[in-house]
Design a protein around this motif. Structure first.
Motif, short mmCIF file in Angstrom:
data_model
loop_
_atom_site.label_atom_id
_atom_site.label_comp_id
_atom_site.label_asym_id
_atom_site.label_seq_id
_atom_site.Cartn_x
_atom_site.Cartn_y
_atom_site.Cartn_z
N THR A 160 0.96 -1.11 -0.15
CA THR A 160 0.08 -0.20 0.06
C THR A 160 0.75 1.27 -0.07
N ARG A 161 0.16 2.41 -0.57
CA ARG A 161 0.89 3.82 -0.43
C ARG A 161 -0.02 4.66 -0.28
N LEU A 162 0.55 5.89 0.35
CA LEU A 162 -0.47 6.95 0.66
C LEU A 162 0.23 8.24 -0.15
N GLU A 163 -0.49 8.16 -1.22
CA GLU A 163 -0.22 9.38 -2.14
C GLU A 163 -0.80 10.69 -1.85
N GLY A 164 -0.19 11.72 -2.33
CA GLY A 164 -0.77 13.16 -1.94
C GLY A 164 0.27 13.90 -1.01
N SER A 165 0.02 15.12 -0.82
CA SER A 165 0.83 15.94 -0.18
C SER A 165 0.02 16.96 0.72
N SER A 166 0.53 17.53 1.55
CA SER A 166 -0.20 18.59 2.49
C SER A 166 0.07 19.93 1.76
N GLY A 239 1.18 13.99 14.33
CA GLY A 239 1.72 12.94 15.12
C GLY A 239 1.85 11.69 14.13
N SER A 240 1.87 10.45 14.78
CA SER A 240 2.26 9.34 14.21
C SER A 240 0.77 8.53 14.18
N TYR A 241 0.31 8.24 12.84
CA TYR A 241 -1.28 7.43 12.71
C TYR A 241 -0.76 6.42 11.74
N LEU A 242 -1.96 5.44 12.01
CA LEU A 242 -1.74 4.21 11.16
C LEU A 242 -2.95 3.95 10.50
N VAL A 243 -2.81 3.70 9.32
CA VAL A 243 -4.02 3.27 8.27
C VAL A 243 -3.95 2.07 7.96
N SER A 244 -5.17 1.43 8.26
CA SER A 244 -5.56 0.03 8.27
C SER A 244 -6.56 -0.20 7.13
N GLU A 254 -1.63 -2.49 6.40
CA GLU A 254 -1.59 -1.27 7.24
C GLU A 254 -0.56 -0.57 6.77
N GLN A 255 -0.49 0.76 6.83
CA GLN A 255 0.30 1.83 6.45
C GLN A 255 0.57 2.88 7.11
#
Length: 372
Positions: A160-166, A239-244, A254-255
């Motif tokens: 899995t990947r989280l694409e995009g930016s703030s 902070g630190s988050y976990l995407v499931s 999980e990412q």
């Protein structure tokens, strides 16, 4: 009886077989020790208010674990519905020792869904691992498990990947958003149409907050598809988050997601704490300057000077006759055009010497008698 002596080749084969069995056993022992972690309970059932002792082995050394009583679950199918089916308020945390074992008492609580129930133990940080032990909560309702779909089955094909930016708005506290991208394959015998996934985000040791998202499309048997699902956190999250990702009651991937702090909000509050007191101070000084009494002496002097100015302005101007209009003196008197004060004459004005006298008068007084 006559004993038959075995051939040397047969003995050699027997010895080699024994050595191979010993080597296989020695190799299987570490594999068993390092295999799937297990959980055992001191009681198979107990009522609400009681407690049971939970023991585990085969876990990662010094790992932080969470123990929960979950309903609508079996060791074979796992916890259907995730931790929403568990008594989260009565869960306990435990840390394994250097050998990967633990033992701790767990209070018995009723889960929010009917049984069958299990005691669910899972890691909180690090590499994910979990184990379930069957358990019955005395007095809690029991309901049959929902049927498992044995048709199309999806499995994860790529990471899995989280694409995009703030953007700049996220720096000022806008909700951070990403696109959760992954590829799944259908390993079942029937197509999967419009699958519904569950995407959860968790922060720290808290349980994930699951949200259902439906992907529009059909994945044929033996085919794969690239899926993109939006993920958004709350405003001001950092902070630190976990995407499931979960499908069919099982967690597929999980990412981790590290979210920066919105420093724009901090800068805004600092400026607000500086600007607002300065503005209040300026307004207060203006009000005090308006309301404080004036100096009466200075006001009186100002009014007197104003009246004198008005009087000076109102005095009529005297007309001075031109030389052609001036009458000639008849008796040889002084020229009427000469400006003199009425109580002085030209010969008797102050500081003017007497007629015919060009200097100070001499001292004509006679000396005092008796002087030489």
């Amino acid at each position: 009886m006559t004993r038959r002596r075995s051939a040397p080749g047969t003995r050699l084969l027997a010895v080699l077989g024994l050595v191979a069995a010993l080597l296989a056993g020695a190799a299987a022992a570490p594999a068993t020790a390092a295999g799937k972690p297990t959980v055992t309970l001191s009681k198979s059932q107990a009522g609400t208010g009681g407690s049971i002792t939970v023991k585990g082995k085969g876990w990662r050394p010094s790992a932080l674990l969470m123990m929960l009583v979950c309903g609508r679950s079996t060791p074979e199918r796992g916890v259907v519905g995730g931790t929403n089916s568990c008594a989260n308020a009565d869960g306990l945390a435990v840390t394994t020792d250097s050998k990967g074992t633990f033992s701790k008492k767990l209070p018995v609580a009723e889960p929010p869904v009917p049984c069958p129930c299990v005691v669910h133990v899972a890691t909180v940080t690090g590499e994910k691992a979990q184990a379930d032990a069957p358990f019955l909560v005395a007095g809690h309702p029991v309901k049959a498990m929902p049927k498992e779909d044995t048709g199309g089955r999806l499995t994860m094909v790529t990471d899995t990947r989280l694409e995009g930016s703030s953007g700049i708005l996220t720096w000022f506290g806008a909700p951070p958003a990403r696109t959760f991208t992954f590829t799944v394959g259908n390993v079942g015998s029937t197509p999967v149409k419009d699958p519904v996934f569950q995407v959860g985000t968790s922060h720290g040791v808290f349980a994930p907050q699951w949200e259902e998202q439906q992907w529009r499309g059909t994945i044929a048997a033996g085919r794969k598809a690239r899926i993109e699902l939006p993920v958004e956190l709350t405003a001001g999250a950092h902070g630190s988050y976990l995407v499931s990702l979960k499908y069919g009651g099982k967690v597929l991937a999980e990412q981790p997601w590290g979210v920066g702090r919105p420093w724009g909000v901090t800068l805004f509050w600092i400026l607000l704490c500086v600007v607002v007191p300065a503005a209040v101070f300026r307004i207060g000084m203006a009000v005090v300057d308006r309301l404080r009494p004036r100096d009466r002496g200075a006001a009186g002097r100002h009014r007197g000077a104003q009246k004198l100015t008005d009087l000076t302005v109102k005095l009529p101007k005297l007309r001075t006759p031109r030389p052609a209009d001036r009458p000639a003196p008849a008796d040889g008197g002084p020229d009427p055009s000469t400006t003199t004060l009425p109580w002085f004459t030209p010969d008797t004005g102050p500081g003017v010497p007497a007629a015919g006298q060009l200097s100070a008068p001499p001292d004509n007084t006679s000396p005092t008698k008796g002087t030489t």
